[in-house]
Design a protein around this motif. Structure first.
Motif: not given
Length: 272
Positions: A64-71, A73-83
């Motif tokens: 769903t659009s909400t679940l896609q946004t959830y995925v 944003l979490h992926r972006h947060a994890a990548l930002r922390a890794a960088l």
């Protein structure tokens, strides 16, 4: 392969009726597969030939659009922390965005232009402009670009090239390592004047032992300043060292890090 896959430009078509798999390489580097589609033009031509496509049912999206946004944003947060823990990779990504352009910020080349034709001709024939042009051509060659491209950076963006440029940059560790070493040497010279001691450039296999003075933050990463009676060294910082500032810290340089040995004797814990 596609840079963008717009679902409204395609129709779902089963494999037995010619449906294809489209591979989408997005500007973020993410690769998506879209299975069982034909372009709208091909689908209309197929329908005119009398093919029955009534058994093809529209499919609901997996998320769903909400679940896609959830995925996302979490992926972006994890990548930002890794960088944050990989400044070399983050630097390469920043350069790739500077070359290809970004929807969030833009780098524009200096035009080196004048309304006066004589001034423009003088600048074009100058030694400085010739030297810069040679470096520009070398950079274009390094990135696998045509010399006739002109400027390395694109004013209006070239997002389709971002994954390829980022990949080429990740395969150039020596150039970035050279910049990192140059920065360390520059800072070490300043510290040598302040401490009145020579800098020791510790390499793999060297024993580093002395008082942990403090953390030194550089563009290329964080380093620990270790000082003894004769010399000092700059070695990669570890968060575990924060509790050891002002103490004696023995360790052995291993690759890109240090195996620290804490404790009263050699049997103390070893932290790599």
């Amino acid at each position: 392969m596609l840079a963008y896959f717009h679902s409204w430009e395609y129709e779902k078509t089963p494999k037995r009726k010619g449906g294809r798999v489209y591979i989408e390489v997005r500007a973020s580097g993410e690769v998506a597969f879209h299975e069982g589609y034909l372009s709208r033009k091909e689908a209309q031509a197929l329908a005119k030939r009398g093919e029955d496509s009534s058994d093809t049912k529209p499919q609901r999206p997996e998320l769903t659009s909400t679940l896609q946004t959830y995925v996302d944003l979490h992926r972006h947060a994890a990548l930002r922390a890794a960088l944050c823990s990989a400044p070399g990779v983050a630097f390469r990504l920043m350069i790739a965005h500077a070359v290809c352009g970004s929807s969030l910020w833009r780098v524009e080349p200096e035009p080196q232009a004048s309304r006066n034709e004589a001034v423009s001709a003088s600048i074009a024939a100058s030694l400085g402009e010739a030297a810069f042009d040679a470096r520009r051509r070398a950079a274009l060659d390094l990135l696998g670009m045509d010399e006739e491209r002109g400027n390395v950076v694109r004013r209006f963006g070239d997002q389709d090239s971002l994954p390829a440029i980022f990949l080429r940059l990740t395969l150039l560790p020596d150039a970035l390592k050279s910049l990192e070493r140059r920065e360390i040497q520059t800072v070490a010279q300043a510290l040598a004047r302040d401490l009145g001691k020579p800098f020791r450039d510790a390499v793999a296999g060297d024993v580093v032992e002395g008082r942990l003075v403090r953390q030194v933050d550089l563009n290329s990463g964080r380093f620990a300043l270790v000082e003894n009676a004769r010399e000092f060294a700059l070695v990669p910082w570890r968060d575990v060292l924060a509790r050891r500032v002002g103490q004696q810290v023995p360790g052995i340089v291993r690759g890109d890090g240090v195996n620290w040995r804490f404790g009263r004797g050699r049997s103390g814990p070893e932290i790599g």
